[in-house]
Design an enzyme around this catalytic site. Structure first.
Site, PDB file in Angstrom:
ATOM      1  N   HIS A 263       0.554  -0.782  -0.018  1.00 30.98           N
ATOM      2  CA  HIS A 263      -0.339   0.107  -0.019  1.00 30.98           C
ATOM      3  C   HIS A 263       0.943   1.511   0.381  1.00 30.98           C
ATOM      4  O   HIS A 263       2.147   0.941   1.198  1.00 30.98           O
ATOM      5  CB  HIS A 263      -1.227   0.014   1.051  1.00 30.98           C
ATOM      6  CG  HIS A 263      -2.151   0.916   1.459  1.00 30.98           C
ATOM      7  ND1 HIS A 263      -2.492   2.162   2.045  1.00 30.98           N
ATOM      8  CD2 HIS A 263      -2.995   0.385   0.751  1.00 30.98           C
ATOM      9  CE1 HIS A 263      -3.186   2.658   1.383  1.00 30.98           C
ATOM     10  NE2 HIS A 263      -4.379   1.592   0.088  1.00 30.98           N
ATOM     11  N   ASP A 317      -7.783  -4.389  -0.533  1.00 31.29           N
ATOM     12  CA  ASP A 317      -8.683  -5.264  -1.889  1.00 31.29           C
ATOM     13  C   ASP A 317      -8.438  -7.288  -1.495  1.00 31.29           C
ATOM     14  O   ASP A 317      -9.232  -7.698  -2.772  1.00 31.29           O
ATOM     15  CB  ASP A 317      -7.956  -4.792  -2.494  1.00 31.29           C
ATOM     16  CG  ASP A 317      -8.013  -3.299  -2.882  1.00 31.29           C
ATOM     17  OD1 ASP A 317      -9.361  -3.252  -3.321  1.00 31.29           O
ATOM     18  OD2 ASP A 317      -7.359  -2.777  -3.384  1.00 31.29           O
TER      19      ASP A 317
HETATM   20  N1  COA Z   1       4.162  -8.012  -4.195  1.00 30.52           N
HETATM   21  C1  COA Z   1       5.298  -7.380  -3.937  1.00 30.52           C
HETATM   22  N2  COA Z   1       6.500  -6.474  -4.134  1.00 30.52           N
HETATM   23  C2  COA Z   1       5.261  -5.555  -4.143  1.00 30.52           C
HETATM   24  C3  COA Z   1       3.879  -5.207  -3.793  1.00 30.52           C
HETATM   25  C4  COA Z   1       3.876  -6.100  -4.375  1.00 30.52           C
HETATM   26  N3  COA Z   1       2.319  -6.129  -4.176  1.00 30.52           N
HETATM   27  N4  COA Z   1       4.187  -4.402  -3.382  1.00 30.52           N
HETATM   28  C5  COA Z   1       5.569  -2.979  -3.498  1.00 30.52           C
HETATM   29  N5  COA Z   1       6.304  -4.334  -3.921  1.00 30.52           N
HETATM   30  C6  COA Z   1       7.804  -3.830  -3.396  1.00 30.52           C
HETATM   31  C7  COA Z   1       8.051  -3.223  -4.625  1.00 30.52           C
HETATM   32  O1  COA Z   1       8.448  -4.354  -5.745  1.00 30.52           O
HETATM   33  C8  COA Z   1       9.306  -2.431  -3.977  1.00 30.52           C
HETATM   34  O2  COA Z   1      10.168  -3.471  -3.506  1.00 30.52           O
HETATM   35  P1  COA Z   1      11.949  -3.145  -3.932  1.00 30.52           P
HETATM   36  O3  COA Z   1      11.704  -1.931  -3.042  1.00 30.52           O
HETATM   37  O4  COA Z   1      12.486  -4.660  -4.224  1.00 30.52           O
HETATM   38  O5  COA Z   1      12.096  -2.429  -5.820  1.00 30.52           O
HETATM   39  C9  COA Z   1       9.079  -2.396  -2.666  1.00 30.52           C
HETATM   40  O6  COA Z   1       8.071  -3.744  -2.040  1.00 30.52           O
HETATM   41  C10 COA Z   1       8.492  -1.066  -2.484  1.00 30.52           C
HETATM   42  O7  COA Z   1       7.305  -0.593  -3.577  1.00 30.52           O
HETATM   43  P2  COA Z   1       6.927   0.546  -4.142  1.00 30.52           P
HETATM   44  O8  COA Z   1       5.723   0.152  -5.792  1.00 30.52           O
HETATM   45  O9  COA Z   1       7.008   1.682  -4.414  1.00 30.52           O
HETATM   46  O10 COA Z   1       4.798   0.935  -3.419  1.00 30.52           O
HETATM   47  P3  COA Z   1       4.409   1.868  -3.733  1.00 30.52           P
HETATM   48  O11 COA Z   1       3.785   1.758  -2.065  1.00 30.52           O
HETATM   49  O12 COA Z   1       4.398   2.871  -4.784  1.00 30.52           O
HETATM   50  O13 COA Z   1       3.041   0.985  -3.678  1.00 30.52           O
HETATM   51  C11 COA Z   1       1.384  -0.494  -4.005  1.00 30.52           C
HETATM   52  C12 COA Z   1       1.969   0.382  -3.111  1.00 30.52           C
HETATM   53  C13 COA Z   1      -0.247  -0.310  -4.038  1.00 30.52           C
HETATM   54  C14 COA Z   1       0.978   0.501  -6.219  1.00 30.52           C
HETATM   55  C15 COA Z   1       1.507  -1.361  -4.627  1.00 30.52           C
HETATM   56  O14 COA Z   1       1.955  -2.072  -3.575  1.00 30.52           O
HETATM   57  C16 COA Z   1       1.416  -2.529  -5.372  1.00 30.52           C
HETATM   58  O15 COA Z   1       1.223  -1.954  -7.199  1.00 30.52           O
HETATM   59  N6  COA Z   1       0.287  -3.851  -5.126  1.00 30.52           N
HETATM   60  C17 COA Z   1      -0.240  -4.765  -5.848  1.00 30.52           C
HETATM   61  C18 COA Z   1      -1.787  -4.048  -5.985  1.00 30.52           C
HETATM   62  C19 COA Z   1      -2.320  -3.397  -5.649  1.00 30.52           C
HETATM   63  O16 COA Z   1      -3.306  -4.525  -4.614  1.00 30.52           O
HETATM   64  N7  COA Z   1      -3.331  -2.404  -5.046  1.00 30.52           N
HETATM   65  C20 COA Z   1      -4.149  -1.631  -4.348  1.00 30.52           C
HETATM   66  C21 COA Z   1      -3.490  -0.471  -3.725  1.00 30.52           C
HETATM   67  S1  COA Z   1      -4.665  -0.809  -2.264  1.00 30.52           S
END
Ligand code: COA
Length: 380
Positions: A263, A317
């Site tokens: 998140h 979710d």
């Molecule tokens: N699965 C695996 N790894 C994940 C992850 C996931 N769902 N979400 C984040 N990570 C990892 C990233 O690969 C990154 O790793 P790194 O530091 O080795 O590169 C680290 O965690 C940080 O990720 P980042 O994309 O910067 O986190 P964010 O805060 O920008 O992203 C989301 C948040 C929600 C966009 C992201 O977690 C995601 O795409 N989740 C899946 C989709 C989802 O469930 N969305 C609903 C949100 S309510």
């Protein structure tokens, strides 16, 4: 001072866009509050209808206020006949979110007065929108399944009535309670994309139907409202709890995201997912487990063990999709259910924005050309 490209904050991430008293998140501590009340308390003690009042007016209602609000919600479930004709005219193959957005905009055409400074009129618009959303989602589902509409039942609250209008069967108590709590959990979440969209449109002094239909458009995108649909697809793809370990290894090796985890704000387990998980457990204990649920539990264990140190935990979710599927709700109705709940938040933000309004007008950094020579069409 000229604004430069380096000054741009992509997605306005972390930029405060408004003062708000509606909801509060502490992502490090896993706190979510509506109007200062902990989400767990509201999920335990309250109802979606009461929470809608709380979000809209800032205080918990008295018994009399709640009774009046409930009865007005029930009266307003009766939509103009032409709204049903509109639903019937829509292509059944279309997405229910598009149907909901179109119908929400159309509903505003029945509100002749645009005087929302009149508090009674503004209240009425909020009630009409809150009441109409579940009716419209259920009506579109019935239409595309070739079934007759089911009239709303004034004995039932929003969640139970929605299940009734959707399926034509009176929901069991636990199913209705689980959906009611899911609506509470989705009712507001600070300055997310659809709420921001709502506030931008509100700032132009557009009417609340337009505000909500614009927010619905924002919620439609897979980066916002669509993740729970994708959780279900993923769990089906994994196939069963025994396949989780190998599947997860593959995902981690290819640096693919696992749907329903992580998140932008929460770096611990999303407090909403803690609540939904407990309800999911009750629901599956009562109605019987499924491979999807068993797979989800195994996946949570394994993901948290491997990625918990990075702040990767289940988000709301992850469990909402699993719960809705157990309630036999079609997958593409998951985001419309999110909207049935979030309309309470959008309307609260509309009211708040109108109290201290300034039209949103960010700037940009122009990176295109200048003083270009116009070539007549035959020379291009
Ligand atoms: N699965 C695996 N790894 C994940 C992850 C996931 N769902 N979400 C984040 N990570 C990892 C990233 O690969 C990154 O790793 P790194 O530091 O080795 O590169 C680290 O965690 C940080 O990720 P980042 O994309 O910067 O986190 P964010 O805060 O920008 O992203 C989301 C948040 C929600 C966009 C992201 O977690 C995601 O795409 N989740 C899946 C989709 C989802 O469930 N969305 C609903 C949100 S309510």
């Amino acid at each position: 001072m000229t604004v430069q490209a380096k000054d741009i904050v992509p997605g306005l991430a972390g930029i405060p866009a408004a003062e708000s008293k509606i909801s509060y998140i502490d992502g490090q501590k896993g706190i979510l509050e509506y109007r200062g009340y902990a989400i767990a308390t509201l999920a335990e003690e309250s109802s979606f209808e009461e929470v809608s009042w709380l979000l809209l007016y800032g205080e918990l209602p008295t018994a009399e206020e709640l009774a009046g609000f409930r009865s007005r919600l029930r009266e307003n479930r009766q939509l103009p006949e032409r709204m049903y004709e509109l639903v019937k005219s829509l292509p059944g193959a279309g997405h229910p979110m598009d149907a909901l957005q179109a119908c929400t905009a159309a509903l505003g055409m029945y509100d002749r007065s645009r005087d929302y400074d009149d508090t009674e009129h503004a209240d009425q618009a909020c009630i009409r929108l809150l009441a109409a959303m579940p009716v419209l989602v259920a009506a579109f589902e019935r239409h595309r399944a070739g079934k007759d509409f089911v009239a709303p039942d004034p004995e039932l609250d929003t969640a139970a009535c929605f299940l009734w209008m959707l399926t034509g069967q009176k929901p069991d108590e636990l199913a209705a309670r689980v959906l009611d709590v899911a609506l509470i959990l989705h009712a507001d979440h600070t300055m997310n994309a659809s709420t921001f969209a709502a506030r931008v449109v509100a700032s132009t002094e557009a009417d609340p139907y337009t505000v909500c239909s614009s927010a619905l458009g924002a919620l439609t995108g897979p980066l916002h409202g669509g993740a729970n649909e994708r959780v279900l697809v993923m769990l089906k793809q994994i196939g069963g709890p025994d396949q989780v370990e190998a599947w997860l290894e593959g995902q981690i090796a290819s640096k693919s995201k696992i749907m329903g985890f992580g998140h932008r704000v929460y770096k611990v387990k999303d407090p909403r997912s803690v609540i939904l998980q407990a309800l999911a457990r009750q629901l599956f204990d009562k109605l019987g487990t499924t491979p999807i649920y068993d797979t989800a539990i195994e996946l949570e264990d394994k993901v948290v063990a491997q990625l918990g140190h990075k702040g990767i935990y289940p988000n709301v979710d992850f469990f909402s999709g699993i719960v809705y599927s157990k309630l036999n709700i079609p997958v593409d109705c998951f985001t419309p259910i999110f909207a049935i709940a979030r309309v309470a938040g959008w309307l609260s933000h509309w009211r708040e924005q109108m109290k201290n309004n300034r039209i949103f007008r960010p700037s940009q950094v122009y990176v295109g050309g200048h003083e270009r020579k116009y070539a007549p069409i035959e020379q291009r």
